[in-house]
Motif scaffolding. Structure first.
Motif, mmCIF file in Angstrom:
data_model
loop_
_atom_site.group_PDB
_atom_site.id
_atom_site.type_symbol
_atom_site.label_atom_id
_atom_site.label_comp_id
_atom_site.label_asym_id
_atom_site.label_seq_id
_atom_site.Cartn_x
_atom_site.Cartn_y
_atom_site.Cartn_z
ATOM 1 N N GLY A 1 0.874 -1.299 0.351
ATOM 2 C CA GLY A 1 -0.043 -0.395 -0.221
ATOM 3 C C GLY A 1 0.913 1.145 0.086
ATOM 4 O O GLY A 1 2.458 1.646 -0.145
ATOM 5 N N ASP A 2 0.131 2.511 -1.010
ATOM 6 C CA ASP A 2 0.801 3.585 -0.168
ATOM 7 C C ASP A 2 0.995 4.305 0.774
ATOM 8 O O ASP A 2 1.094 5.829 1.453
ATOM 9 N N ASN A 3 0.544 3.614 1.794
ATOM 10 C CA ASN A 3 0.166 4.636 3.762
ATOM 11 C C ASN A 3 0.212 3.630 4.575
ATOM 12 O O ASN A 3 -0.447 2.762 4.841
ATOM 13 N N PRO A 4 0.448 4.139 6.077
ATOM 14 C CA PRO A 4 0.664 3.592 6.777
ATOM 15 C C PRO A 4 -0.688 2.329 7.276
ATOM 16 O O PRO A 4 -0.490 1.139 7.356
ATOM 17 N N GLU A 5 -1.877 3.280 6.926
ATOM 18 C CA GLU A 5 -3.407 2.479 7.379
ATOM 19 C C GLU A 5 -3.179 1.057 6.520
ATOM 20 O O GLU A 5 -3.673 0.333 7.186
ATOM 21 N N LEU A 6 -2.937 1.434 4.710
ATOM 22 C CA LEU A 6 -2.936 0.644 4.120
ATOM 23 C C LEU A 6 -1.991 -0.799 4.371
ATOM 24 O O LEU A 6 -2.665 -1.520 4.333
ATOM 25 N N ALA A 7 -0.924 -0.333 4.615
ATOM 26 C CA ALA A 7 0.631 -1.779 4.863
ATOM 27 C C ALA A 7 -0.303 -1.725 6.509
ATOM 28 O O ALA A 7 0.073 -3.273 5.893
ATOM 29 N N GLU A 8 -1.052 -1.380 7.212
ATOM 30 C CA GLU A 8 -2.033 -2.244 8.324
ATOM 31 C C GLU A 8 -2.467 -3.288 8.359
ATOM 32 O O GLU A 8 -2.140 -4.357 8.435
ATOM 33 N N GLU A 9 -3.080 -2.992 7.207
ATOM 34 C CA GLU A 9 -4.617 -3.688 6.778
ATOM 35 C C GLU A 9 -4.086 -4.755 6.518
ATOM 36 O O GLU A 9 -4.310 -5.871 6.443
ATOM 37 N N LEU A 10 -4.024 -4.212 5.239
ATOM 38 C CA LEU A 10 -2.879 -5.316 4.310
ATOM 39 C C LEU A 10 -1.773 -6.149 4.982
ATOM 40 O O LEU A 10 -2.322 -7.717 4.372
ATOM 41 N N GLY A 11 -0.695 -5.984 5.705
ATOM 42 C CA GLY A 11 -0.546 -6.663 6.052
ATOM 43 C C GLY A 11 -0.673 -7.578 7.031
ATOM 44 O O GLY A 11 -0.536 -8.813 7.298
ATOM 45 N N GLN A 12 -2.029 -7.708 8.132
ATOM 46 C CA GLN A 12 -2.833 -8.772 8.546
ATOM 47 C C GLN A 12 -3.315 -9.367 7.584
ATOM 48 O O GLN A 12 -3.345 -10.604 8.162
ATOM 49 N N LEU A 13 -3.926 -8.774 6.477
ATOM 50 C CA LEU A 13 -4.057 -9.737 5.652
ATOM 51 C C LEU A 13 -3.042 -10.810 5.158
ATOM 52 O O LEU A 13 -3.620 -11.816 5.134
ATOM 53 N N ILE A 14 -2.593 -10.523 4.989
ATOM 54 C CA ILE A 14 -1.496 -11.344 4.276
ATOM 55 C C ILE A 14 -0.662 -12.345 6.371
ATOM 56 O O ILE A 14 -1.028 -13.188 5.434
ATOM 57 N N HIS A 15 -0.960 -12.095 6.830
ATOM 58 C CA HIS A 15 -0.445 -12.718 8.313
ATOM 59 C C HIS A 15 -1.683 -13.589 8.248
ATOM 60 O O HIS A 15 -1.145 -14.488 8.751
ATOM 61 N N GLN A 16 -2.419 -12.853 8.355
ATOM 62 C CA GLN A 16 -3.826 -14.190 8.393
ATOM 63 C C GLN A 16 -4.001 -15.000 7.342
ATOM 64 O O GLN A 16 -4.654 -15.563 7.437
ATOM 65 N N GLY A 17 -3.586 -15.286 5.978
ATOM 66 C CA GLY A 17 -3.289 -16.021 5.167
ATOM 67 C C GLY A 17 -4.914 -15.608 4.351
ATOM 68 O O GLY A 17 -5.109 -16.490 3.014
ATOM 69 N N ILE A 18 -5.014 -14.911 4.543
ATOM 70 C CA ILE A 18 -5.974 -14.518 4.059
ATOM 71 C C ILE A 18 -5.908 -14.017 2.727
ATOM 72 O O ILE A 18 -6.868 -13.175 1.066
ATOM 73 N N LYS A 19 -5.216 -13.044 2.231
ATOM 74 C CA LYS A 19 -3.945 -12.132 1.468
ATOM 75 C C LYS A 19 -2.897 -12.746 0.756
ATOM 76 O O LYS A 19 -2.542 -13.194 1.625
ATOM 77 N N THR A 20 -2.935 -13.525 -0.805
ATOM 78 C CA THR A 20 -2.553 -14.342 -0.839
ATOM 79 C C THR A 20 -1.415 -14.301 -2.624
ATOM 80 O O THR A 20 -1.455 -15.069 -3.129
ATOM 81 N N ALA A 21 -1.802 -12.933 -2.932
ATOM 82 C CA ALA A 21 -1.334 -12.297 -4.068
ATOM 83 C C ALA A 21 -1.624 -11.182 -4.080
ATOM 84 O O ALA A 21 -2.276 -10.332 -3.256
ATOM 85 N N THR A 22 -0.931 -10.388 -5.473
ATOM 86 C CA THR A 22 -0.501 -9.372 -5.394
ATOM 87 C C THR A 22 -0.341 -9.227 -6.826
ATOM 88 O O THR A 22 0.197 -9.981 -7.212
ATOM 89 N N CYS A 23 0.177 -7.836 -7.517
ATOM 90 C CA CYS A 23 0.362 -7.153 -8.512
ATOM 91 C C CYS A 23 1.298 -5.960 -8.061
ATOM 92 O O CYS A 23 1.182 -5.253 -7.169
ATOM 93 N N ALA A 24 1.850 -5.695 -8.919
ATOM 94 C CA ALA A 24 2.830 -4.975 -9.236
ATOM 95 C C ALA A 24 3.073 -4.426 -11.048
ATOM 96 O O ALA A 24 2.918 -5.304 -11.655
ATOM 97 N N SER A 25 3.699 -3.381 -10.804
ATOM 98 C CA SER A 25 3.444 -2.726 -12.265
ATOM 99 C C SER A 25 5.576 -3.353 -12.974
ATOM 100 O O SER A 25 6.334 -2.772 -12.655
ATOM 101 N N LEU A 26 5.722 -3.764 -13.751
ATOM 102 C CA LEU A 26 6.855 -4.387 -14.416
ATOM 103 C C LEU A 26 7.273 -2.702 -15.005
ATOM 104 O O LEU A 26 8.754 -2.691 -15.097
ATOM 105 N N TRP A 27 6.484 -2.385 -15.302
ATOM 106 C CA TRP A 27 7.131 -0.521 -15.817
ATOM 107 C C TRP A 27 7.602 0.377 -14.467
ATOM 108 O O TRP A 27 8.888 0.629 -15.140
ATOM 109 N N GLU A 28 7.053 -0.136 -13.580
ATOM 110 C CA GLU A 28 7.752 1.075 -12.964
ATOM 111 C C GLU A 28 8.831 0.030 -12.064
ATOM 112 O O GLU A 28 10.130 0.627 -11.446
ATOM 113 N N HIS A 29 9.259 -1.087 -12.092
ATOM 114 C CA HIS A 29 10.146 -1.765 -11.974
ATOM 115 C C HIS A 29 11.375 -1.686 -12.780
ATOM 116 O O HIS A 29 12.894 -1.693 -12.411
#
Length: 99
Positions: free
Chosen positions: A34-62
């Motif tokens: 995410g792009d802010n601490p609140e979103l990082a907290e929310e998404l981090g918890q979802l990952i930690h709980q095993g709920i969020k198991t995928a993500t995406c990123a821009s190849l162009w940005e890399h």
């Protein structure tokens, strides 16, 4: 790498058998989602709980930032909204697709 993530990685390695391949790996990337601490907290918890198991990123940005493309078999550390480590995860698949 922040010192907390470094210690978290060492603690993770201590849970693995001595011959596990992770022991020969460099300290992984540690970042929040995410792009802010609140979103990082929310998404981090979802990952930690095993709920969020995928993500995406821009190849162009890399490519623009000169960042390596993530690879399957790579470990990473997810940080919460306060930049504290929450979990170590293993990338199991990386697919590049048109958007």
């Amino acid at each position: 790498m922040n010192e907390h993530a470094d210690a978290f990685w060492r603690e993770f390695l201590a849970t693995l058998p001595p011959d596990h391949h992770a022991h020969s790996r460099p300290i992984p990337v540690a970042e929040g989602f995410g792009d802010n601490p609140e979103l990082a907290e929310e998404l981090g918890q979802l990952i930690h709980q095993g709920i969020k198991t995928a993500t995406c990123a821009s190849l162009w940005e890399h490519e623009l930032e000169g960042l390596p493309i993530p690879q399957a078999g790579q470990y990473e550390i997810v940080l919460d909204g306060q930049n504290r480590p929450l979990a170590v995860y293993l990338l199991t698949e990386v697919t590049i697709r048109p958007f």
